[in-house]
Design a protein around this motif. Structure first.
Motif, PDB file in Angstrom:
ATOM      1  N   PRO A  96      25.173 -47.938  36.656  1.00  0.00           N
ATOM      2  CA  PRO A  96      25.316 -49.322  37.313  1.00  0.00           C
ATOM      3  C   PRO A  96      26.647 -49.887  36.513  1.00  0.00           C
ATOM      4  N   THR A  97      26.638 -49.639  35.017  1.00  0.00           N
ATOM      5  CA  THR A  97      27.593 -50.206  34.418  1.00  0.00           C
ATOM      6  C   THR A  97      29.105 -49.437  34.455  1.00  0.00           C
ATOM      7  N   LEU A  98      29.343 -48.516  35.150  1.00  0.00           N
ATOM      8  CA  LEU A  98      30.446 -47.621  35.146  1.00  0.00           C
ATOM      9  C   LEU A  98      31.700 -48.209  35.223  1.00  0.00           C
ATOM     10  N   GLU A  99      32.637 -47.903  34.286  1.00  0.00           N
ATOM     11  CA  GLU A  99      34.005 -48.327  34.167  1.00  0.00           C
ATOM     12  C   GLU A  99      34.772 -47.518  34.020  1.00  0.00           C
ATOM     13  N   VAL A 100      36.159 -47.715  34.710  1.00  0.00           N
ATOM     14  CA  VAL A 100      37.273 -46.451  34.488  1.00  0.00           C
ATOM     15  C   VAL A 100      37.781 -47.068  33.376  1.00  0.00           C
ATOM     16  N   GLY A 101      38.158 -46.364  32.329  1.00  0.00           N
ATOM     17  CA  GLY A 101      38.941 -46.669  31.124  1.00  0.00           C
ATOM     18  C   GLY A 101      40.274 -46.733  31.304  1.00  0.00           C
ATOM     19  N   PRO A 102      41.205 -47.431  30.162  1.00  0.00           N
ATOM     20  CA  PRO A 102      42.412 -47.578  30.482  1.00  0.00           C
ATOM     21  C   PRO A 102      43.225 -46.544  30.111  1.00  0.00           C
ATOM     22  N   LEU A 103      42.715 -45.259  29.823  1.00  0.00           N
ATOM     23  CA  LEU A 103      43.445 -43.844  29.643  1.00  0.00           C
ATOM     24  C   LEU A 103      43.479 -43.096  30.684  1.00  0.00           C
ATOM     25  N   THR A 104      42.859 -43.662  31.895  1.00  0.00           N
ATOM     26  CA  THR A 104      42.794 -42.866  33.084  1.00  0.00           C
ATOM     27  C   THR A 104      44.219 -43.135  33.581  1.00  0.00           C
ATOM     28  N   GLY A 105      44.787 -41.835  34.297  1.00  0.00           N
ATOM     29  CA  GLY A 105      46.329 -41.667  34.773  1.00  0.00           C
ATOM     30  C   GLY A 105      46.750 -40.410  34.470  1.00  0.00           C
ATOM     31  N   SER A 106      47.979 -40.289  34.380  1.00  0.00           N
ATOM     32  CA  SER A 106      48.681 -39.161  34.536  1.00  0.00           C
ATOM     33  C   SER A 106      49.725 -39.080  33.324  1.00  0.00           C
ATOM     34  N   PRO A 107      49.351 -38.642  32.173  1.00  0.00           N
ATOM     35  CA  PRO A 107      50.212 -38.633  30.854  1.00  0.00           C
ATOM     36  C   PRO A 107      51.557 -38.015  31.119  1.00  0.00           C
ATOM     37  N   ASP A 108      51.721 -37.056  31.865  1.00  0.00           N
ATOM     38  CA  ASP A 108      52.879 -36.091  32.033  1.00  0.00           C
ATOM     39  C   ASP A 108      53.333 -35.847  33.203  1.00  0.00           C
ATOM     40  N   GLY A 109      52.669 -36.451  34.474  1.00  0.00           N
ATOM     41  CA  GLY A 109      52.838 -36.200  35.822  1.00  0.00           C
ATOM     42  C   GLY A 109      52.503 -34.942  36.259  1.00  0.00           C
ATOM     43  N   ILE A 110      51.853 -34.091  35.679  1.00  0.00           N
ATOM     44  CA  ILE A 110      51.423 -32.966  36.255  1.00  0.00           C
ATOM     45  C   ILE A 110      49.848 -32.632  36.091  1.00  0.00           C
ATOM     46  N   SER A 111      49.244 -33.566  35.364  1.00  0.00           N
ATOM     47  CA  SER A 111      47.791 -33.614  35.150  1.00  0.00           C
ATOM     48  C   SER A 111      47.029 -34.938  35.043  1.00  0.00           C
ATOM     49  N   ALA A 112      45.844 -34.938  35.337  1.00  0.00           N
ATOM     50  CA  ALA A 112      45.109 -36.128  35.579  1.00  0.00           C
ATOM     51  C   ALA A 112      44.123 -36.245  34.574  1.00  0.00           C
ATOM     52  N   GLN A 113      43.977 -37.513  33.778  1.00  0.00           N
ATOM     53  CA  GLN A 113      43.125 -37.746  32.790  1.00  0.00           C
ATOM     54  C   GLN A 113      42.396 -38.881  33.124  1.00  0.00           C
ATOM     55  N   VAL A 114      41.004 -38.644  32.979  1.00  0.00           N
ATOM     56  CA  VAL A 114      39.924 -39.605  33.267  1.00  0.00           C
ATOM     57  C   VAL A 114      38.956 -40.026  32.314  1.00  0.00           C
ATOM     58  N   GLN A 115      39.060 -41.352  32.103  1.00  0.00           N
ATOM     59  CA  GLN A 115      38.121 -41.751  30.901  1.00  0.00           C
ATOM     60  C   GLN A 115      37.202 -42.826  31.625  1.00  0.00           C
ATOM     61  N   LEU A 116      35.868 -42.336  31.526  1.00  0.00           N
ATOM     62  CA  LEU A 116      34.762 -43.198  31.941  1.00  0.00           C
ATOM     63  C   LEU A 116      33.792 -43.783  31.026  1.00  0.00           C
ATOM     64  N   SER A 117      33.403 -45.211  30.955  1.00  0.00           N
ATOM     65  CA  SER A 117      32.522 -45.567  30.290  1.00  0.00           C
ATOM     66  C   SER A 117      31.234 -46.325  30.772  1.00  0.00           C
ATOM     67  N   VAL A 118      30.344 -46.126  29.954  1.00  0.00           N
ATOM     68  CA  VAL A 118      28.819 -46.803  30.576  1.00  0.00           C
ATOM     69  C   VAL A 118      28.361 -47.294  29.437  1.00  0.00           C
ATOM     70  N   VAL A 119      27.433 -48.207  29.640  1.00  0.00           N
ATOM     71  CA  VAL A 119      26.427 -48.776  28.403  1.00  0.00           C
ATOM     72  C   VAL A 119      25.098 -48.372  29.074  1.00  0.00           C
ATOM     73  N   LEU A 120      24.423 -47.420  28.348  1.00  0.00           N
ATOM     74  CA  LEU A 120      23.171 -46.732  28.888  1.00  0.00           C
ATOM     75  C   LEU A 120      21.724 -47.622  28.037  1.00  0.00           C
ATOM     76  N   ASP A 121      20.969 -48.053  28.957  1.00  0.00           N
ATOM     77  CA  ASP A 121      19.549 -48.497  28.202  1.00  0.00           C
ATOM     78  C   ASP A 121      18.794 -47.088  27.964  1.00  0.00           C
ATOM     79  N   VAL A 122      18.288 -47.393  26.533  1.00  0.00           N
ATOM     80  CA  VAL A 122      17.376 -46.057  25.813  1.00  0.00           C
ATOM     81  C   VAL A 122      15.955 -46.378  26.455  1.00  0.00           C
ATOM     82  N   PRO A 123      15.522 -45.004  27.048  1.00  0.00           N
ATOM     83  CA  PRO A 123      14.256 -45.099  27.479  1.00  0.00           C
ATOM     84  C   PRO A 123      13.300 -45.085  26.244  1.00  0.00           C
TER      85      PRO A 123
END
Length: 152
Positions: A96-123
């Protein structure tokens, strides 16, 4: 004959051991749950990166296509593909707290980079303690290269 004053000490010792064992089980269970969620988040990021690596910037592709260069990926096309993949995969329901991070994009035009962040509740942690700590922040980074890259 037992000396006076020793009655009941073993009960306190046994109860103490049970408390320590219960705390250890809780800590180990919480760590395992967070690690498992991190692996699931990394799988989501891998799938989104793979999907995004195939998301071409169409105007750029048609401009470069005739010259035989690598089909370009842009930050915008990668972010759009990642958001679409996350919605299609139902990642928001899992995290539910999923966010796309600022590093998501294409650093070189031929590869995709994905940064995802969440805050987890500890059971196995009381809700009051979890609210005080604010959960456990987890960030993952995944990369995928475009399969249309001629250098490949």
């Amino acid at each position: 004959m037992a000396p006076r004053g020793d009655e009941g000490r073993i009960t306190v010792l046994v109860l103490g051991y049970f408390v320590v064992i219960a705390l250890l089980v809780g800590v180990v269970g919480g760590i395992a749950a967070v690690q498992s969620a991190r692996h699931r988040l990394l799988s989501v990021a891998d799938a989104a990166a793979l999907e995004a690596s195939q998301a071409l910037d169409e105007p750029g592709y048609y401009a470069v296509g005739a010259s035989g260069g690598a089909p370009p990926l842009t930050d915008g096309s990668v972010v759009a593909a990642v958001e679409e993949a996350l919605v299609a995969g139902g990642a928001a329901e899992d995290f539910p707290t999923l966010e796309v991070g600022p590093l998501t994009g294409s650093p070189d035009g031929i590869s995709a980079q994905v940064q995802l962040s969440v805050v987890l509740d500890v059971p196995m942690v009381p809700a009051s303690v979890d609210e005080l700590a604010g959960g456990v922040p987890v960030t993952v980074l995944s990369r995928a290269r475009s399969p249309l890259d001629p250098v490949g």
